[in-house]
Design an enzyme around this catalytic site. Structure first.
Site, short mmCIF file in Angstrom:
data_model
loop_
_atom_site.label_atom_id
_atom_site.label_comp_id
_atom_site.label_asym_id
_atom_site.label_seq_id
_atom_site.Cartn_x
_atom_site.Cartn_y
_atom_site.Cartn_z
N LYS A 254 -0.24 -4.92 -0.33
CA LYS A 254 1.12 -4.48 -0.70
C LYS A 254 2.15 -5.55 -0.31
CE LYS A 254 4.40 -0.70 0.11
NZ LYS A 254 5.37 -1.21 1.07
N HIS A 278 9.30 -4.49 -0.71
CA HIS A 278 9.54 -3.62 0.44
C HIS A 278 10.83 -2.81 0.25
CE1 HIS A 278 7.49 -3.39 4.48
NE2 HIS A 278 8.52 -2.59 4.71
#
Ligand SMILES: Cc1cc2nc3c(=O)[nH]c(=O)nc-3n(C[C@H](O)[C@H](O)[C@H](O)COP(=O)(O)O)c2cc1C
Length: 379
Positions: A254, A278
Site C-alpha cells: 500500500k 495515504h
C-alpha cells in the site's frame, strides 16, 4: 441531523468529536493540496450516461484475493479510528462483516488484533508498517496468522512522517506535556457525548497493538513519539523477503503512486497494490490517486490486483475508481466519519449509501456487473 451522504457523516463527526480527533482524521499534510485533489479529481471525472440497457438486475459482487465479497470495496486501515467511538475498530469490523466486505486493521489501531479478531465473525485484513524492531514485527505477523487474517497490507509510504499543520493547532502535535494534554481535555469537555462514550466507557485506552512496546507510557504524545522514533526509514524492496518469510498469505503493498514502483512490486511477487498517497497525509503535492491510477493499471496489467484509495466520498466515486482501472476501492475517512457519528450502525448506513449510489451509477452508465466497468464509461 439528517444523514443522506458521506458529507453528512463528516459534519456529524465534526459535531461529535473533540476538535483534536476530528482534525487529525479530516486533515492532510502541509498545504493539503493532494488531500483536496484526491476528492476533486475524482468528482470531476464525467461519466457517460447510457440508456435502454435493461438494468433491472445489477450484480456488484467481486472476488479479491480468492474471496468473493458483496462489493468491490474494503475499509482502509485508519490509525486511532477506534477512538472515534467506543472500542471503535470492533464496531467497524462488525459493520464490514454484515456488508460482506473486508475490514483492514491498522498497526496503530486503538483495539489490539486479538480483541478485533474476537469481535469479528469473518477474516479481516491486517496492515503493517515497517518498524525498526523486527522482533515486534514478527510478533504482529504471528498474531495476524493466529487470527487467520485473510490478507496483509504492507504500507510503504511512511518511511518518514509528513507534517500535519492542523495537529499543531489542536495540541495533538508539538506542544507536548501538560499544555497539550490540558488543551485536549478542554476540547473533550465540550463534547460530552464522546467523552462519556469513549473517554469513560471506552476504557482501557492503551493503543492496541503498540501497547507492549510503549511499556506503560499510554499518553497520545508517547504514541506519536514512538511512531517518529520507530518507523524504519531504511525500508527497501529487500524487506519484502523478510515479510514473505513470516507471511504466506496474500500480500498487498500500500502506498504505490508510480508505475515503476508498481512494476517492481509485481516483480517482487506481491499479490496486490494499493495506489495511494495515504489520503493526502504524507507528501503534499504528489499526484491524486485518480491521476496516478490509470498509468499504473496499464503498467501492471493482470500481474497483480490493483486497488486504489483517496478521496472516495460516494458510490459514484467508487465506480469512477473502478473505471480508471482499480479492481477494488478502499474507503478511509468515509468509514471513520461514519463510526464517529453513529458507531457500528453509522458504518453500516454509510455502506448502504455507497451501495445505493453505486447501483445508480452502474445503472445509468449501462453496467450490470462489475466486470463491465472500464474506461469506456468515462466521457
Ligand atoms: C486518520 C487517518 C489515519 C490513517 N492511518 C493509516 C494507517 O495506520 N495505516 C495506513 O496504511 N494508512 C492509514 N491511513 C490512510 C488510509 O488507509 C487511506 O489510504 C486513506 O484514508 C484514503 O483516503 P480517504 O481518507 O480520502 O479515503 C490513514 C488515514 C487517515 C485519514
Amino acid at each position: 441531523m439528517i444523514i443522506a451522504s458521506v458529507a453528512d457523516f463528516r459534519e456529524a463527526a465534526r459535531r461529535r468529536l473533540p476538535r483534536f480527533l476530528f482534525e487529525y482524521m479530516d486533515g492532510g499534510s502541509y498545504g493539503e493540496v493532494t488531500l483536496r485533489k484526491n476528492a476533486e479529481d475524482l468528482a470531476h471525472l464525467a461519466l457517460r450516461q447510457r440508456v435502454l440497457r435493461d438494468v433491472s438486475k445489477i450484480d456488484m459482487s467481486t472476488t479479491l484475493f480468492g474471496v468473493k465479497q458483496a462489493l468491490p470495496v474494503a475499509l482502509a486501515p485508519v490509525g486511532l479510528a477506534g477512538l472515534n467511538a467506543r472500542r471503535g475498530e470492533c464496531q467497524a469490523v462488525r459493520a464490514a462483516n454484515k456488508a460482506d466486505i473486508p475490514f483492514t486493521l491498522s498497526t496503530v489501531s486503538a483495539c489490539a488484533l486479538p480483541e478485533v479478531a474476537a469481535a469479528s465473525a469473518k477474516p479481516f485484513w491486517f496492515q503493517l508498517y515497517m518498524i525498526r524492531d523486527r522482533a515486534f514485527m514478527k510478533d504482529l505477523l504471528a498474531q495476524a496468522v493466529e487470527a487467520q487474517c485473510s490478507a496483509l497490507v504492507f504500507t510503504v509510504d511512511m518511511p518518514v512522517p509528513g507534517s500535519r499543520y492542523r495537529d499543531y493547532h489542536t495540541g495533538l502535535a508539538g506542544s507536548g506535556g501538560m499544555k497539550g494534554a490540558a488543551w485536549r481535555v478542554a476540547q473533550a469537555m465540550v463534547r460530552p457525548e464522546w467523552a462519556w462514550d469513549v473517554g469513560v466507557m471506552g476504557r482501557p485506552h492503551h493503543l492496541g497493538n503498540v501497547a507492549p512496546v510503549l511499556k506503560g507510557n499510554t499518553g497520545i504524545e508517547d504514541f506519536f513519539a514512538w511512531m517518529r522514533n520507530n518507523f524504519d526509514p531504511g525500508i527497501n524492496w529487500r524487506d519484502l523477503d523478510f515479510i514473505r518469510s513470516e507471511w504466506k498469505g496474500p500480500l498487498i503493498i500500500k502506498g504505490i503512486l508510480d508505475p515503476e514502483d508498481a512494476k517492481e512490486a509485481a516483480k517482487m511477487g506481491a499479490d496486490g497494490i494499493v495506489v495511494s498517497n495515504h489520503g493526502g497525509r504524507q507528501l503534499d503535492g504528489v499526484l491524486s490517486s485518480a491521476r496516478a491510477l490509470p498509468p499504473i493499471a496499464d503498467a501492471v496489467g493482470d500481474d497483480l490486483t490493483v486497488l486504489a484509495d483517496g478521496g472516495v466520498r460516494s458510490g459514484l466515486d467508487v465506480v469512477r475508481m473502478l473505471a480508471l482501472g482499480a479492481k477494488g476501492v478502499l474507503l478511509g475517512r468515509a468509514w471513520s466519519y461514519a463510526l464517529a457519528a453513529k458507531g457500528e450502525a453509522g458504518v453500516s448506513k454509510m455502506l448502504d449509501i455507497i451501495t445505493a449510489e453505486m447501483r445508480v451509477a452502474m445503472a445509468l452508465t449501462g453496467c450490470t456487473d462489475i466486470s463491465q466497468i472500464n474506461r469506456d464509461i468515462l466521457a
